[in-house]
Enzyme design. Structure first.
Site, PDB file in Angstrom:
ATOM      1  N   HIS A 141       0.827  -1.220   0.000  1.00 42.84           N
ATOM      2  CA  HIS A 141       0.000   0.000   0.000  1.00 42.84           C
ATOM      3  C   HIS A 141       0.855   1.261   0.000  1.00 42.84           C
ATOM      4  O   HIS A 141       2.059   1.209   0.277  1.00 42.84           O
ATOM      5  CB  HIS A 141      -0.915   0.022   1.231  1.00 42.84           C
TER       6      HIS A 141
ATOM      7  N   LYS B 137      -0.830   5.111   4.712  1.00 43.64           N
ATOM      8  CA  LYS B 137      -1.821   4.225   5.346  1.00 43.64           C
ATOM      9  C   LYS B 137      -1.510   4.059   6.839  1.00 43.64           C
ATOM     10  O   LYS B 137      -0.355   3.824   7.202  1.00 43.64           O
ATOM     11  CB  LYS B 137      -1.819   2.862   4.636  1.00 43.64           C
TER      12      LYS B 137
END
Ligand SMILES: NC(=O)c1ccc[n+]([C@@H]2O[C@H](COP(=O)([O-])OP(=O)(O)OC[C@H]3O[C@@H](n4cnc5c(N)ncnc54)[C@H](O)[C@@H]3O)[C@@H](O)[C@H]2O)c1
Ligand SMILES: O=C(O)C1=N[C@H](C(=O)O)CCC1
Length: 250
Positions: free
Chosen positions: A136, A140
């Protein structure tokens, strides 16, 4: 023609919230009545009279948001991650006092991601080894991702139901973290890198072969068809629905 469904978005200034607001505004059968972010009063959501609240905020605040929404008789579509089995039980408790309210909590609204979890669940009992790598963007907050945690739980349940033996691993010397997190016996590795959005590989291994199931969300519009589907259907699904697999007929 019926009136458009009034929708409020929580986390409206975030990466997902902005995309959701644009999507709701573009959908003819939905209308955006409140776009709320940190610093705004939750009471402004109730005042706007939404039928459905969509929450993409933060694992630390989502439970307070949900309690408020349920207590006000508003349906909820929740994409925010951080939902453990214990948290889901708490939500079921709140819903017991509001039996007409529907809440859909899904760690991933991407159709491809949902299918990849299903494929992994089907494949896992047929392979000796399985590990998950999620990748990701570096902004995040949570690791591993909600999708990876859900995938691991589902793979572990499928292997338990099939009486699969433990996954082989001869590691006896380990730098902490080198083998990833252990979720129900499934190793999960989290990569964070600028340029990524949301990606996951499930790597399965057996004697002489491997199978890699990979999903890539290349931008946040990938989540929108699932969010819209859940928003349209949540009022017809009282109680707690986890994931949108059932809405997709999976
Ligand atoms: N289910 C899915 O398909 C899916 C897809 C992408 C992201 N997510 C999850 O959604 C969540 C948000 O992701 P993001 O990338 O949009 O994060 P983000 O940080 O860009 O946005 C979160 C927003 O929520 C706001 N916020 C924080 N506390 C709040 C509160 N109490 N009330 C209202 N707003 C508040 C923040 O100010 C921010 O604008 C994360 O948990 C992420 O993992 C889920
Ligand atoms: O960008 C995020 O954050 C994402 N969160 C969800 C997760 O944790 O699984 C879904 C994918 C994107």
């Amino acid at each position: 023609m019926t009136d458009p469904v009034p929708v409020a978005v929580l986390g409206a200034r975030g990466r997902m919230g902005q995309e959701v607001c644009r999507t709701v505004e573009a959908a003819q059968d939905l209308t955006l009545v409140a776009a709320v972010d940190i610093g705004d009063e939750l009471s402004s959501v109730a005042d706007a009279g939404p039928l459905v609240v969509i929450d993409f905020t933060h694992p630390d605040v989502v439970m307070d948001n949900l309690r408020f929404v349920i207590e006000h008789g508003i349906h909820a579509v929740v994409g925010t991650t951080g939902f453990t089995a214990q948290r889901l039980d708490v939500v079921r408790g709140w819903l017991a006092a509001a039996p007409d309210v529907g809440v859909i909590v899904a760690p991933n609204f991407g159709i491809g991601a949902i299918l990849s979890m299903r494929f992994a669940e089907l494949a896992a009992p047929h392979f000796e080894s399985v590990e998950i790598v999620e990748l990701h963007h570096p902004d995040k907050a949570d690791a591993p991702s909600g999708t990876a945690a859900a995938t691991a739980h589902r793979i572990a349940a499928a292997r338990a139901a099939a009486d699969s033996p433990p996954i082989p691993d001869a590691t006896t010397t380990e730098l902490a973290g080198a083998r990833g997190a252990d979720i129900d016996g499934i190793r999960v590795h989290a990569v964070r890198a600028r340029g990524l959005v949301a990606h996951q590989e499930i790597i399965l291994g057996a004697e002489g072969e491997t199978l890699t199931i990979r999903h890539d969300s290349l931008n946040r519009s990938s989540f929108m068809p699932g969010v819209v589907l859940a928003t349209r259907q949540v009022a017809a699904h009282p109680g707690l629905t986890v994931g949108i697999d059932s809405l997709l007929g999976l």
